[in-house]
Design a protein around this motif. Structure first.
Motif, PDB file in Angstrom:
ATOM      1  N   ASP A 196       0.824  -1.217   0.000  1.00 40.62           N
ATOM      2  CA  ASP A 196       0.000   0.000   0.000  1.00 40.62           C
ATOM      3  C   ASP A 196       0.860   1.270   0.000  1.00 40.62           C
ATOM      4  OD1 ASP A 196      -2.363  -1.562   0.119  1.00 40.62           O
ATOM      5  OD2 ASP A 196      -2.105  -1.769   2.282  1.00 40.62           O
ATOM      6  N   LEU A 197       1.850   1.295  -0.885  1.00 46.80           N
ATOM      7  CA  LEU A 197       2.821   2.388  -0.917  1.00 46.80           C
ATOM      8  C   LEU A 197       2.225   3.624  -1.595  1.00 46.80           C
ATOM      9  CD1 LEU A 197       5.825   2.481   0.018  1.00 46.80           C
ATOM     10  CD2 LEU A 197       6.439   2.231  -2.374  1.00 46.80           C
ATOM     11  N   SER A 198       2.291   4.755  -0.893  1.00 46.49           N
ATOM     12  CA  SER A 198       1.818   6.029  -1.443  1.00 46.49           C
ATOM     13  C   SER A 198       2.902   7.078  -1.328  1.00 46.49           C
ATOM     14  CB  SER A 198       0.559   6.512  -0.705  1.00 46.49           C
ATOM     15  OG  SER A 198      -0.540   5.654  -0.943  1.00 46.49           O
ATOM     16  N   THR A 242      -1.464   6.375 -13.828  1.00 45.62           N
ATOM     17  CA  THR A 242      -1.656   7.540 -12.947  1.00 45.62           C
ATOM     18  C   THR A 242      -1.437   7.185 -11.478  1.00 45.62           C
ATOM     19  OG1 THR A 242      -4.065   7.164 -12.816  1.00 45.62           O
ATOM     20  CG2 THR A 242      -3.250   8.655 -14.552  1.00 45.62           C
ATOM     21  N   GLY A 243      -0.337   6.466 -11.229  1.00 49.02           N
ATOM     22  CA  GLY A 243       0.064   6.161  -9.863  1.00 49.02           C
ATOM     23  C   GLY A 243      -0.629   4.986  -9.217  1.00 49.02           C
ATOM     24  N   LYS A 244      -1.564   4.363  -9.916  1.00 48.89           N
ATOM     25  CA  LYS A 244      -2.297   3.234  -9.353  1.00 48.89           C
ATOM     26  C   LYS A 244      -1.991   1.952 -10.110  1.00 48.89           C
ATOM     27  CE  LYS A 244      -6.221   6.012  -7.722  1.00 48.89           C
ATOM     28  NZ  LYS A 244      -7.700   6.179  -7.756  1.00 48.89           N
ATOM     29  N   LEU A 245      -2.190   0.833  -9.425  1.00 55.29           N
ATOM     30  CA  LEU A 245      -1.999  -0.468 -10.054  1.00 55.29           C
ATOM     31  C   LEU A 245      -3.145  -0.732 -11.022  1.00 55.29           C
ATOM     32  CD1 LEU A 245      -0.324  -3.146 -10.040  1.00 55.29           C
ATOM     33  CD2 LEU A 245      -1.927  -3.969  -8.313  1.00 55.29           C
ATOM     34  N   GLY A 262      -1.264   3.852  -3.058  1.00 47.81           N
ATOM     35  CA  GLY A 262      -1.569   2.543  -2.483  1.00 47.81           C
ATOM     36  C   GLY A 262      -1.123   1.373  -3.327  1.00 47.81           C
ATOM     37  N   VAL A 263       0.093   1.445  -3.860  1.00 48.22           N
ATOM     38  CA  VAL A 263       0.608   0.389  -4.745  1.00 48.22           C
ATOM     39  C   VAL A 263       1.234  -0.739  -3.929  1.00 48.22           C
ATOM     40  CG1 VAL A 263       2.175  -0.178  -6.633  1.00 48.22           C
ATOM     41  CG2 VAL A 263       1.043   2.063  -6.573  1.00 48.22           C
ATOM     42  N   SER A 264       0.820  -1.954  -4.186  1.00 51.80           N
ATOM     43  CA  SER A 264       1.412  -3.145  -3.563  1.00 51.80           C
ATOM     44  C   SER A 264       2.073  -4.001  -4.640  1.00 51.80           C
ATOM     45  CB  SER A 264       0.349  -3.969  -2.827  1.00 51.80           C
ATOM     46  OG  SER A 264      -0.182  -3.263  -1.733  1.00 51.80           O
ATOM     47  N   MET A 265       3.204  -4.588  -4.288  1.00 56.62           N
ATOM     48  CA  MET A 265       3.959  -5.396  -5.246  1.00 56.62           C
ATOM     49  C   MET A 265       4.945  -6.257  -4.486  1.00 56.62           C
ATOM     50  SD  MET A 265       7.094  -4.427  -7.624  1.00 56.62           S
ATOM     51  CE  MET A 265       7.961  -4.829  -6.097  1.00 56.62           C
ATOM     52  N   GLY A 278       2.219   3.383   3.810  1.00 55.93           N
ATOM     53  CA  GLY A 278       2.645   2.073   3.359  1.00 55.93           C
ATOM     54  C   GLY A 278       3.975   1.656   3.950  1.00 55.93           C
ATOM     55  N   SER A 279       4.512   0.549   3.455  1.00 56.66           N
ATOM     56  CA  SER A 279       5.761   0.015   4.004  1.00 56.66           C
ATOM     57  C   SER A 279       6.529  -0.754   2.946  1.00 56.66           C
ATOM     58  CB  SER A 279       5.474  -0.904   5.200  1.00 56.66           C
ATOM     59  OG  SER A 279       4.641  -1.987   4.814  1.00 56.66           O
ATOM     60  N   VAL A 280       7.846  -0.894   3.194  1.00 52.90           N
ATOM     61  CA  VAL A 280       8.743  -1.644   2.311  1.00 52.90           C
ATOM     62  C   VAL A 280       9.447  -2.701   3.144  1.00 52.90           C
ATOM     63  CG1 VAL A 280      10.701  -1.529   0.728  1.00 52.90           C
ATOM     64  CG2 VAL A 280       9.112   0.407   0.878  1.00 52.90           C
ATOM     65  N   HIS A 281       9.460  -3.937   2.651  1.00 53.68           N
ATOM     66  CA  HIS A 281      10.079  -5.042   3.381  1.00 53.68           C
ATOM     67  C   HIS A 281      11.096  -5.737   2.482  1.00 53.68           C
ATOM     68  CE1 HIS A 281       7.197  -5.320   6.896  1.00 53.68           C
ATOM     69  NE2 HIS A 281       6.682  -4.384   6.116  1.00 53.68           N
TER      70      HIS A 281
END
Length: 236
Positions: free
Chosen positions: A11-13, A209-212, A24-27, A61-64
């Motif tokens: 959920d990276l913003s 436009t910034g979204k998945l 809110g991008v997840s990957m 969001g978060s990065v792991h």
């Protein structure tokens, strides 16, 4: 969060003032996976890579990395933990010999073996050459070699094929495929060359436009109607 993922964004913003560049991008990246990241100009691809590498502050969001939360860590700390990247413009030193550049990069990373990286990318024969005397394709490989010093687990590449001929692009693509297979390096690849992206990626993420917009295998993304219409056209 899964420790099985080499890299995961949840959920990276990212925002610039009132503009939301990533929304809110997840990957995730598995070990040894090559994931293409595509979309039109302004879709937020480079911003997303900047946020993953620690060069851009995130709003939410978060990065792991390998299951560990690295959201609060800076660029250098992430690099030492195994998260590396290259840029649209090469970060090489034009007037410096290739071997010296590699040794300089290795001096900052414990137990790094620059010779191993140069052999893997076919640069060992050029170690004594000055960087601005070699071909642009070789300069691009040097840029990636510098990012690979210390054998990071994750490599973020921002348009590594920019300015390369078709032959040079495919040669570099083969090197990336070999790195993923031989070293288990996970690669997130931002690239406008659709032939390269669909040719070497295990999976592809599409931003709009910034979204998945879509993600899946190359075949799944290629068949996605919105992707075909917006980004692939006749290349689909």
């Amino acid at each position: 969060m899964s420790a099985n993922y080499a890299l995961e964004a949840r959920d990276l913003s990212v925002r610039y003032g009132g503009v939301t560049a990533n929304d809110g991008v997840s990957m995730h990246l598995a070990q040894g996976e090559i994931r293409g990241l595509i979309g039109p100009n302004g879709a937020g691809k480079s911003t997303f890579i900047d946020a993953l590498s620690g060069r851009r502050a995130i709003a939410a969001g978060s990065v792991h990395l390998a299951g560990s939360d690295i959201t609060a860590l800076g660029v250098v700390e992430r690099r030492l933990l195994g998260l590396s990247r290259s840029f649209q413009r090469t970060s090489i030193f034009p007037g410096m010999r290739i071997g010296v550049q590699m040794e300089l990069a290795a001096s900052k990373i414990p137990d790094a073996d620059p010779d191993e990286v140069m052999r893997e990318l076919g640069l060992d024969r050029l170690a004594g050459r000055v960087a601005d005397e070699i071909s642009y394709g070789d300069q691009r490989r040097l840029d990636i070699a510098l990012a690979l010093v210390g054998r990071p687990s994750v490599l973020l590449l921002d348009e590594p094929m920019a300015g390369l001929s078709v032959e040079e692009s495919m040669k570099l693509a083969r090197h990336l495929r070999n790195l993923a297979r031989n070293w288990g390096v996970s690669v997130l690849l931002v690239e406008h060359d659709m032939e390269v992206v669909f040719g070497i990626s295990d999976s592809i993420t599409v931003l709009e436009t910034g979204k998945l917009l879509a993600e899946g295998t190359p075949d799944e993304v290629r068949a996605h109607p919105k992707v075909r219409e917006a980004y692939l056209g006749s290349a689909a």
